[in-house]
Structures are given as structure tokens and as C-alpha cells.
Design an enzyme around this catalytic site. Structure first.
Site, PDB file in Angstrom:
ATOM      1  N   ASP A 105       3.495   6.020   8.432  1.00 47.04           N
ATOM      2  CA  ASP A 105       4.855   5.628   8.061  1.00 47.04           C
ATOM      3  C   ASP A 105       5.344   6.463   6.896  1.00 47.04           C
ATOM      4  OD1 ASP A 105       5.620   3.435   9.797  1.00 47.04           O
ATOM      5  OD2 ASP A 105       3.999   2.304   8.853  1.00 47.04           O
TER       6      ASP A 105
ATOM      7  N   GLU B  93       6.609   3.682  17.113  1.00 42.71           N
ATOM      8  CA  GLU B  93       5.284   3.068  17.272  1.00 42.71           C
ATOM      9  C   GLU B  93       4.341   4.004  18.026  1.00 42.71           C
ATOM     10  OE1 GLU B  93       4.695   0.619  15.511  1.00 42.71           O
ATOM     11  OE2 GLU B  93       6.639  -0.261  15.132  1.00 42.71           O
TER      12      GLU B  93
HETATM   13 ZN   LIG Z   1       5.469   2.325  11.505  1.00 42.49          ZN
END
Ligand SMILES: [Zn+2]
Length: 185
Positions: free
Chosen positions: A127, A118
Site C-alpha cells: 500500500d 487488491e
Molecule cells: Zn491495499
């Protein structure tokens, strides 16, 4: 919050060390390119049981990057926690935003991996849900058995490039997928 809040300092550590140690340089080389280090001040006052994990994650990012210094010097990055709804990061600009750790996911996955992942979003990484555990940004796609909390070399290099260039980005929300288990063991 403004990216101007990211502190900057010019490191001239090599030259400084030589002076302090009294090491004479008979034929000093031309000044090397300046290393610009961006300081991201993070705050764990609202992190509850995850404050120590946040410190560990910051230490990992510091160890794996050259242009970044995470320090508890302010509130560029706030760490929060919640129960249910998933862990996520909100990046307002590079190095500015907040991270929320879901206590349920923290029981299912490596909480240190969740935290470093995070924080990776706050540091400008997207991501990459390809299931590969060696990647930090594969997140929950690598399964609950993946406890790797370290950025891969390409991921760390991207963060260095981000901070080396102080890339401009607007607010982005990373609503993460760390797939839930049927039961909590
Ligand atoms: Zn993520």
C-alpha cells in the site's frame, strides 16, 4: 500453495513471428535476452457478481505489464466476496493468494479500482496511502471520487521486476482501509 504453480514460459515471439511471416533477416542480430513471462492463474468461480470485474482487472494488469500474464487457467488467485469487514488481499507468495471484495465498499468506491488494487497486492505491491489518485496502490486514501483503475508506470514496473526476478515473499495480509461513508447513497 507453492510458487512453483506459477507457470513459466519463454517467449521468443519476435523470432517466431519473423519465421511465420517468412521475413528474411539478412543479418540477424544476436539473440535478445529472453523474456520470461509468469502466468498467474486466477479463478472467479467464487467471485459472484464481481467475476466480470476481475476479468477487467486482469486485462488491465496484462496490458500494463510485460512479464505477467493473468489467465483463467487455475487457482493461484481466488476471488471472493463478502459483505462488511472491508476488502482485502492475502498473498501467500508472489502470484498466489486470494482477494476478497466487500460488497458495501463496492457500492461506495469504484469496484474496478478496488479489484485492480487488491490484485496488485497479490502481484507484490504494498500500500501507499498518500491520497494520490494516479496511484493504484493509494487505494481508498484517494477518496470515493477516485475511479482510476490503472497502475501508475512505477507500479507496473515494480510488478514486472517482481515477476522478472520471481522475488521470494512469505504470506502477507493486506487489511485495507477504504474509509466507510456515513451512509450508502
Ligand atoms: Zn491495499
Amino acid at each position: 500453495m507453492s510458487p512453483r504453480r506459477i507457470g513459466r514460459r519463454l517467449a521468443t515471439l519476435v523470432a517466431g513471428a519473423a519465421t511465420v511471416l517468412g521475413l528474411g533477416l539478412a543479418n540477424p542480430a544476436p539473440a535478445a535476452a529472453e523474456v520470461v513471462t509468469a502466468t498467474v492463474c486466477y479463478n472467479t468461480s467464487q467471485a459472484g457478481p464481481y467475476a466480470g470485474v476481475a476479468d477487467q482487472a486482469a486485462g488491465i494488469w496484462n496490458a500494463y505489464t510485460n512479464n505477467l500474464n493473468m489467465s483463467k487457467c487455475g487457482s493461484n488467485l481466488m476471488i471472493y466476496y463478502t459483505t462488511g469487514g472491508g476488502s482485502y488481499a492475502v498473498r501467500r507468495s508472489l502470484g498466489n493468494g486470494y482477494v476478497v471484495i466487500d460488497t458495501i465498499q463496492a457500492q461506495q468506491y469504484s469496484v474496478l479500482r478496488i479489484m485492480t488494487h487488491e490484485i496488485g497486492h497479490i502481484l507484490g505491491l504494498p500500500d501507499n496511502y498518500n491520497g494520490q489518485c494516479y496511484l493504484l496502490m493509494s487505494g481508498g486514501s484517494a477518496g470515493t471520487g477516485c475511479t482510476n483503475p490503472y497502475p501508475y508506470s512505477t507500479e507496473a514496473a515494480q510488478v514486472d521486476r517482481n515477476f522478472g526476478g520471481f522475488g521470494a515473499e512469505g504470506t502477507q495480509v493486506f487489511r485495507d482501509s477504504w474509509p466507510a461513508l456515513a451512509t450508502i447513497g
